[in-house]
Each structure stands twice: as structure tokens, then as C-alpha cells.
Motif scaffolding. Structure first.
Motif, mmCIF file in Angstrom:
data_model
loop_
_atom_site.group_PDB
_atom_site.id
_atom_site.type_symbol
_atom_site.label_atom_id
_atom_site.label_comp_id
_atom_site.label_asym_id
_atom_site.label_seq_id
_atom_site.Cartn_x
_atom_site.Cartn_y
_atom_site.Cartn_z
ATOM 1 N N ALA A 207 0.856 -1.191 0.000
ATOM 2 C CA ALA A 207 0.000 0.000 0.000
ATOM 3 C C ALA A 207 0.888 1.235 0.000
ATOM 4 O O ALA A 207 1.986 1.215 0.566
ATOM 5 C CB ALA A 207 -0.925 0.019 1.212
ATOM 6 N N THR A 208 0.412 2.289 -0.657
ATOM 7 C CA THR A 208 1.174 3.534 -0.650
ATOM 8 C C THR A 208 0.235 4.716 -0.440
ATOM 9 O O THR A 208 -0.954 4.640 -0.744
ATOM 10 C CB THR A 208 1.940 3.776 -1.969
ATOM 11 O OG1 THR A 208 0.993 4.070 -3.003
ATOM 12 C CG2 THR A 208 2.764 2.572 -2.375
ATOM 13 N N GLY A 209 0.788 5.783 0.071
ATOM 14 C CA GLY A 209 0.057 7.028 0.206
ATOM 15 C C GLY A 209 0.899 8.164 -0.358
ATOM 16 O O GLY A 209 2.128 8.135 -0.265
ATOM 17 N N THR A 210 0.235 9.133 -0.965
ATOM 18 C CA THR A 210 0.910 10.311 -1.525
ATOM 19 C C THR A 210 0.170 11.536 -1.008
ATOM 20 O O THR A 210 -0.998 11.728 -1.334
ATOM 21 C CB THR A 210 0.864 10.283 -3.069
ATOM 22 O OG1 THR A 210 1.384 9.028 -3.522
ATOM 23 C CG2 THR A 210 1.677 11.431 -3.663
ATOM 24 N N VAL A 211 0.838 12.338 -0.190
ATOM 25 C CA VAL A 211 0.191 13.466 0.471
ATOM 26 C C VAL A 211 0.941 14.746 0.113
ATOM 27 O O VAL A 211 2.169 14.755 0.049
ATOM 28 C CB VAL A 211 0.181 13.264 2.008
ATOM 29 C CG1 VAL A 211 -0.235 14.533 2.729
ATOM 30 C CG2 VAL A 211 -0.731 12.098 2.383
ATOM 31 N N VAL A 212 0.197 15.806 -0.134
ATOM 32 C CA VAL A 212 0.798 17.130 -0.318
ATOM 33 C C VAL A 212 0.233 18.057 0.752
ATOM 34 O O VAL A 212 -0.988 18.185 0.889
ATOM 35 C CB VAL A 212 0.525 17.687 -1.728
ATOM 36 C CG1 VAL A 212 1.020 19.132 -1.836
ATOM 37 C CG2 VAL A 212 1.210 16.816 -2.785
ATOM 38 N N LEU A 213 1.133 18.653 1.531
ATOM 39 C CA LEU A 213 0.749 19.621 2.558
ATOM 40 C C LEU A 213 1.129 21.021 2.089
ATOM 41 O O LEU A 213 2.213 21.221 1.539
ATOM 42 C CB LEU A 213 1.493 19.353 3.872
ATOM 43 C CG LEU A 213 1.422 17.950 4.476
ATOM 44 C CD1 LEU A 213 2.234 17.913 5.776
ATOM 45 C CD2 LEU A 213 -0.012 17.539 4.721
ATOM 46 N N THR A 214 0.243 21.960 2.327
ATOM 47 C CA THR A 214 0.567 23.360 2.085
ATOM 48 C C THR A 214 0.621 24.045 3.442
ATOM 49 O O THR A 214 -0.336 23.975 4.216
ATOM 50 C CB THR A 214 -0.515 24.018 1.210
ATOM 51 O OG1 THR A 214 -0.688 23.223 0.034
ATOM 52 C CG2 THR A 214 -0.107 25.439 0.822
ATOM 53 N N HIS A 215 1.754 24.656 3.747
ATOM 54 C CA HIS A 215 1.926 25.300 5.046
ATOM 55 C C HIS A 215 1.497 26.767 4.962
ATOM 56 O O HIS A 215 1.489 27.353 3.864
ATOM 57 C CB HIS A 215 3.389 25.204 5.493
ATOM 58 C CG HIS A 215 3.867 23.780 5.633
ATOM 59 N ND1 HIS A 215 3.905 23.121 6.839
ATOM 60 C CD2 HIS A 215 4.304 22.886 4.710
ATOM 61 C CE1 HIS A 215 4.351 21.883 6.655
ATOM 62 N NE2 HIS A 215 4.606 21.713 5.373
ATOM 63 N N ALA A 216 1.166 27.341 6.108
ATOM 64 C CA ALA A 216 0.715 28.738 6.131
ATOM 65 C C ALA A 216 1.766 29.671 5.541
ATOM 66 O O ALA A 216 1.440 30.700 4.952
ATOM 67 C CB ALA A 216 0.381 29.153 7.564
#
Lengths: 336, 358
Positions: A207-216
Motif C-alpha cells: 500500500a502507498t500514500g501520496t500526500v501534499v501539505l501546504t503550510h501557512a
């Protein structure tokens, strides 16, 4: 440091890293686990087993919660009600509201609650934090983190999203916490996951996950998590780019010691042990134990644990809805 | 074969000119009439330095009836040159991205199809032997199905040597336009031309201040993104996470690189298109040595194009492949505008247009 009486709840993989750490620090530990594994684990490290959770918690200075994630909330509240400080393994909970309730309960009872975001004690990440906060990378723009380890099929609950949150929550929360520690509050989360996402997970599942976070601040972070085929060695990487250059890490690239051949063969580790020198688990628990006995606040707070759950839960929501999730950040209560 | 390199605007133009100049089977023509007159890296000055023939304007170069052209103008200025080339029956190798709008890309594909000439998009990375081995492993099934892919294509900010890369009108965007397409094209190969179904992107220009020259400082509003993360989902559930940032330090010994990690059901494959052949330390410059390894990707790509010109077969990656990766980038810009994932529309029916291979 005063000798601590510690109730260790759970006797699985992470308990096996915490118990020797407590033992090394001179704590008296009683272990309880509903699966009957506690006596053997306790015996191995010269500690004792308790016959019930209540018996373990009764009179303990510290309760160390090393159980499946869906039980953290209830056990933590019971520990707090008994007047004990709590070290709760990450994630604090699957749900932000529950994590907030845990933090508030500890606060109201005047006890400390610390989440086990142990990656903050892994030397490469601790050094990364020092370099970033010291300004060595200039104005940071973009970061990538990967975390690869074999699919945790050794215990059935990991594959069960209702109990662990799956790879996004259980595994990738480590790097979500690190990204927020480095680059500040997260205002938008997008996540995708693929592969084997349901329980039971057979040996050989991926299983894999791909996450993109945008910081303030505008910094953007990519996190990739992999629950990999069985022979895959545990590996973490990061790459950070700023106006002052780049910084990168690959946990397999420059080992202090490498053994290959038949003597080095064996199943891949599911839980990283850290490199040589003090175990990051010991370093983490030393810092917590110091705080529990009146010392300085550790590098991670209950509020950090809540914030990490908020990001992870947003990632889970994103995969369900197919939308990016905007987070309203509250700057109150982010430091203990 | 008579091959014309049209415009030296793109940083890849001199490389193509040298490779074509050194081939026995090619008679090279060049033209760069839109060059700024004083730029020593453009126009007659560059042609003279490379020792290649030079034509002062488009009419002159097209009058020499090239068999094929290589279009290396600014991204938004590909279309008119491709249409002119098609009109004189010349095959086309067009620098990536194929265009900056779907309308332009479609018009270029149609013009070449109508004229019966090839249109190839310049994606060199798929021509590496290591990538071919990865492609084989995926096709043969030894890895099992692909689960997800993550990759980075980071490089120097090209606007420091060619300022139009920082101009949204000419370049169509910044790092997202420039670099996403390379990995999108590799995915296109690995997934057999499957059109992506959804794209999410986030970007910023936090590296721009450090990169932009003082002269450009006034153009801050018109600036392009210098860092970007793009997440692409394909119909079978495969997800590709791409870092397309111009984040490679400008004083680093290499221009940048491209690496891809493929997670499949039975294994994880790491591909590096520009592996480091030799490392070490250079005391005279006080920095790391970095001797690049890997194949001559541009040479292999030109070989594919020239072979297609010679034989009349359809080269790959063709215009449709260029359009598929462009659509991912255009969806990424839409995602940057909305802050949300953007579904890709179903590909338009191209049934009415005669194909070269039909």
C-alpha cells in the motif's frame, strides 16, 4: 531522576522498544496486555506483569499507552483520571476531537500527556530541525519525505482502517508531524492512496500514500509512505530545498556499519531501530521522563500530537472525498 | 537529410545543433531571427561559434526545403513554426512542452497529420537504457502491477540564462510547465499511453527572489512559480507524485536531475536518469566532484527522429503523447487556480483527422 513507576499497556512491537528504554532509565515497569503477551515481555526485561489494566494503572506515575490506535483515547482518559502522566504512542487518536479531549483532560487533571512522535529523536531529523530553524537553508520552498517499510502484517489491526487509519494515519503521521515541526502550521491537505487498503492484508500486500501539505508560510511538502513487499528494508529519505541550498537524507545511503551475505540475512525490520549510539526510543523516553519528574518540556507537546492527528485526519478525509481539505489553524494552545 | 533547427530560444537548441552538426548524414540549417540582437548565446553569434550555417529569417530557411525541422522556440511560439514546417512537407521534432494551450497542440497535430509529416515531441528521458529496462520489467509483469510512483525533476532555474522561462506568456508557466511533462511522459510510457484522470498541484515562488536578477525584480507580479508538487491519478488507480521544482542550486556542479521510484506489487524500482558516475571532492573549486553518467539521451532521441524521417514511420513520442502530458500540466495550472484536484476531460475524438500511420 526519581524512580518512576510505569504502567506499560500493550506488549506488541512498540512496547518492545519502550520497555528496554524505561528499564535502562531505571524505571519500575508493570506491563499489561489483553492478549496475554505481557508476562513474557516483562520477564525478558526483568520487569513485572499486571493481571489487569486497572491493576497496572493503579498508583503508576506514568502510563505508557502502546496499544492499537483506536484504544488510545479510552486508556489515556483512564490513566489521566487515575492521576498518571501519559506517554501515548502516535497517533494520539484517529479523530481530532478525541485527541483534543485527551489533551484537555490531561490539562485539567494537571498531568502531562506526550505523544510518541519518536522521529523527532532520530538523529537525521533532529539535525534537520536544527539546520532549518537555524536558517541554514535560507527561505525554504519545497520538501519531500518518504518512509518505506514492510507492510505491518505481523499484527492484523494495522490493515484495518477503522483501528489504525491505514498507512496515511498510522505511518505517514510521522512525516506530517516532522513537516509541521519544521515548516509550521498546515493549511491545506491533499492525499491519495493505492494498493491493498483493506483488512485482512495478506503477506506480500503493498500500500502507498501520496500526500501534499501546504503550510501557512507557503512552503509545500510532499510525503510518500510505502507499506512494501516483505523483503524491503526499512528506509526513510528527505530532500529539502531553500534559497540557501538543499539538504537530503537517505537512511540506507551511509550506514555506520553494513553487513551483507548469509550472516546479515533475515526478515526485514518493520520498526526502525535507529543507527548506533543511543536509541531514539531511549532518547525520547529520557526526555519525557525528565519532564514527568519536573524537568524541562520535551520537544513535542500534546498540542503537537493533536495537530498531527488533525493533518492525518484531513488526509483521510481527502481520500474519501477526492477533495483537498482546508484546515483553519488555531494558534492558541500550540505550546504547552 | 537536410535538418533545420528553428530558433535558439530553448536551452536545448545548442545541444541539438552540435549533435546534428557532427552527424555524417545530416546537412544542418539554422535560423533564429527572433533573437535579441546583442545576445551572444543566440542568433548568428551562436551559429558562428558552433560553426553551423545560419539563415537570417524564416523565409530563407524554409526556402531551402528542409526534410525535417527541430523547433526550439519559446513554448508559446512552437505553433507557427510547426505549421510552416508542415506546409513545406518537413517532419517536425518539437521541444517540450508541445505547446502552452490544448488548442495550439491540437492545431499542430492536425497540421502535421494533414500534411502527412511526422510530429515528435522532444522527451529524451524515455530513451535511456535504464528506463528501457524499467519499462520492460513493468511490461513483462515481473514486478507485478504498478501501485504508485514518485519522482523528482529538479533543475536550475532556466530563466537565469534564458529570461523568457520566467515569462508566463512565452513559457506558459514556470517549473510546473517546464518539468512536470518529463515525468508525465515516463508515466505515459509505463502505462501505455493511458490518459490521466485527475491532477492536483501546489506551487510557490519562494525560490524566485534568490534566483531572479535585479533587473527582473520589478516584474514580480508577472513571475512564475519556481517550486511545485503535482499529484496525478491514472484510471487504474496508479498515483504519481511529482516534484517539478527549479530547486537545484545554481552553483551545484550539475544542472539537476530526474529520478523516479516505482512501487509495484512485488518490488520497488528506483530509476535515475542522470546517475552520478564518479564522485569525490575538487580542491581547486572547493566543491564536490560530480561526473555524470548515464546515456546520451538527446543523441538517442535524435536518432529516433532521424530514423523516422528516413523511413517515413511514425516516431515516438508523437504529438498525441506530447498532448497527453500537456493536458496534465494544464490541469495542474487549473488546480493551482482552484486549490482543488481537477478531473481531466475525456480526450477529444480525433477520428476525423487522418493519421500518418493510417
Amino acid at each position: 531522576m526519581a524512580q518512576l513507576d510505569v504502567a506499560l499497556i500493550g506488549a506488541g512491537g512498540i512496547a518492545r522498544t519502550h520497555l528496554p528504554a524505561w528499564t535502562a532509565l531505571g524505571a519500575r515497569v508493570r506491563v499489561y496486555a489483553p492478549d496475554g503477551q505481557a508476562p513474557a515481555l516483562a520477564r525478558e526485561f526483568g520487569q513485572s506483569a499486571a493481571g489487569s489494566r486497572e491493576e497496572a494503572i493503579e498508583g503508576a506515575d506514568v502510563v505508557d499507552v502502546c496499544t492499537p490506535t483506536d484504544t488510545h483515547h479510552e486508556i489515556t482518559l483512564a490513566a489521566v483520571a487515575a492521576g498518571a502522566h501519559v506517554l501515548c504512542e502516535k497517533p494520539l487518536s484517529l479523530h481530532t476531537a478525541d485527541a483534543e479531549e485527551m489533551a484537555a483532560a490531561a490539562d485539567a487533571a494537571g498531568v502531562r500527556l506526550y505523544p510518541g512522535h519518536v522521529v523527532r529523536w532520530f538523529p537525521a531529523y533532529a539535525r534537520l530541525h536544527a539546520l532549518v530553524t537555524g536558517g541554514g537553508l535560507g527561505r525554504i520552498a519545497v520538501a519531500r519525505f518518504t518512509r518505506t517499510g514492510r507492510y505491518p502484517t505481523w499484527s492484523g489491526w494495522f490493515a484495518d482502517h477503522a483501528r489504525s487509519g491505514g498507512i496515511l494515519v498510522d505511518q505517514m503521521i510521522h512525516d506530517m508531524d516532522i513537516a509541521r515541526w519544521l515548516f509550521g502550521e498546515v493549511v491545506r491537505v491533499h492525499a491519495q492512496q493505492s494498493g491493498h487498503l483493506t483488512a485482512p492484508a495478506p503477506d506480500g500486500a503493498v500500500a502507498t500514500g501520496t500526500v501534499v501539505l501546504t503550510h501557512a508560510t507557503g512552503v509545500i511538502t510532499q510525503i510518500v509512505g510505502v507499506w512494501a513487499p516483505p523483503a524491503t528494508p526499512f528506509r526513510t529519505t528527505f530532500h529539502i530545498a531553500g534559497s540557501g541550498g538543499t539538504l537530503q537524507h537517505d537512511s540506507l545511503a551511509s550506514p555506520g556499519l553494513r553487513i551483507v551475505g548469509t550472516a546479515g540475512a533475515g526478515p526485514a525490520e518493520g520498526i526502525p531501530a535507529g543507527d548506533f549510539g543511543e536509541s531514539p526510543y531511549v532518547a525520547q523516553i529520557r526526555e519525557f521522563a525528565d519532564a514527568f519528574t519536573g524537568g524541562a518540556e520535551p520537544r513535542v507537546s500534546a498540542a503537537d500530537g493533536v495537530a498531527a492527528v488533525r493533518i492525518a485526519e484531513a488526509a483521510a478525509v481527502s481520500t474519501r472525498t477526492g477533495r483537498a481539505v482546508d484546515l483553519v489553524t488555531s494558534l492558541e494552545g500550540t505550546s504547552a | 537529410m537536410r535538418i533545420a533547427v528553428l530558433s535558439f530560444a530553448h536551452v536545448h537548441a545548442p545541444t541539438y545543433m552540435e549533435l546534428l552538426r557532427d552527424r555524417e548524414d545530416v546537412e544542418l540549417l539554422t535560423a533564429d531571427p527572433d533573437a535579441p540582437p546583442d545576445d551572444p548565446d543566440r542568433g548568428a553569434a551562436l551559429a558562428g561559434r558552433l560553426g553551423v550555417p545560419y539563415s537570417a529569417d524564416w523565409d530563407e530557411v524554409f526556402a531551402q526545403r528542409p526534410d525535417a525541422v527541430v523547433v526550439t522556440s519559446e513554448n508559446s511560439r512552437h505553433r507557427h513554426l510547426v505549421e510552416r514546417a508542415a506546409a513545406v512537407g518537413a517532419h517536425v521534432l518539437c521541444e517540450k512542452p508541445l505547446a502552452t494551450t490544448e488548442t495550439d497542440a491540437r492545431a499542430m497535430i492536425d497540421a502535421c497529420a494533414r500534411a502527412g509529416v511526422s510530429l515528435m515531441t522532444a522527451y529524451p528521458v524515455r530513451f535511456g537504457s535504464a528506463f528501457a529496462a524499467l519499462h520492460r520489467a513493468v511490461e513483462e509483469g515481473s514486478l507485478g502491477s504498478l501501485v504508485s510512483v514518485h519522482g523528482s525533476n529538479n533543475g536550475w532555474n532556466p530563466s537565469s540564462s534564458r529570461s523568457w522561462f520566467g515569462n508566463r506568456e512565452l513559457a506558459g508557466g514556470g517549473a510546473v510547465m517546464d518539468h512536470t511533462v518529463h515525468i508525465a511522459d515516463l508515466m505515459d510510457v509505463l502505462l501505455g499511453g493511458e490518459q490521466a484522470v485527475e491532477v492536483y498541484a501546489q506551487a510557490n515562488d519562494r525560490l524566485r527572489d534568490a534566483e531572479a536578477g535585479d533587473a527582473e525584480a520589478g516584474d514580480a507580479e508577472a513571475g512564475v512559480e519556481t517550486a511545485g508538487l503535482v499529484t496525478v491519478r491514472y484510471p487504474g488507480g496508479v498515483v504519481a507524485g511529482i516534484d517539478c521544482s527549479w530547486s537545484h542550486p545554481k552553483d551545484h556542479p550539475t544542472w539537476g536531475g530526474l529520478a523516479l521510484t516505482c512501487v509495484a506489487e512485488r518490488g520497488i524500482v528506483e530509476f535515475d536518469a542522470f546517475p552520478r558516475l564518479l564522485g569525490g571532492f575538487d580542491s581547486t573549486t572547493a566543491r564536490s566532484r560530480w561526473e555524470p553518467g548515464g546515456d546520451d539521451l538527446d543523441g538517442a532521441m535524435l536518432e529516433e527522429f532521424l530514423d523516422a524521417v528516413r523511413t517515413g514511420r511514425r516516431p515516438q513520442p508523437d504529438g498525441e503523447a506530447g498532448l497527453r502530458s500537456l493536458r496534465i500540466v494544464l490541469a495542474a495550472y487549473e488546480s493551482l487556480r482552484t486549490g482543488q484536484p481537477v478531473p481531466l476531460p475525456e480526450p477529444q475524438d480525433t477520428g476525423g483527422v487522418a493519421r500518418l500511420d493510417e
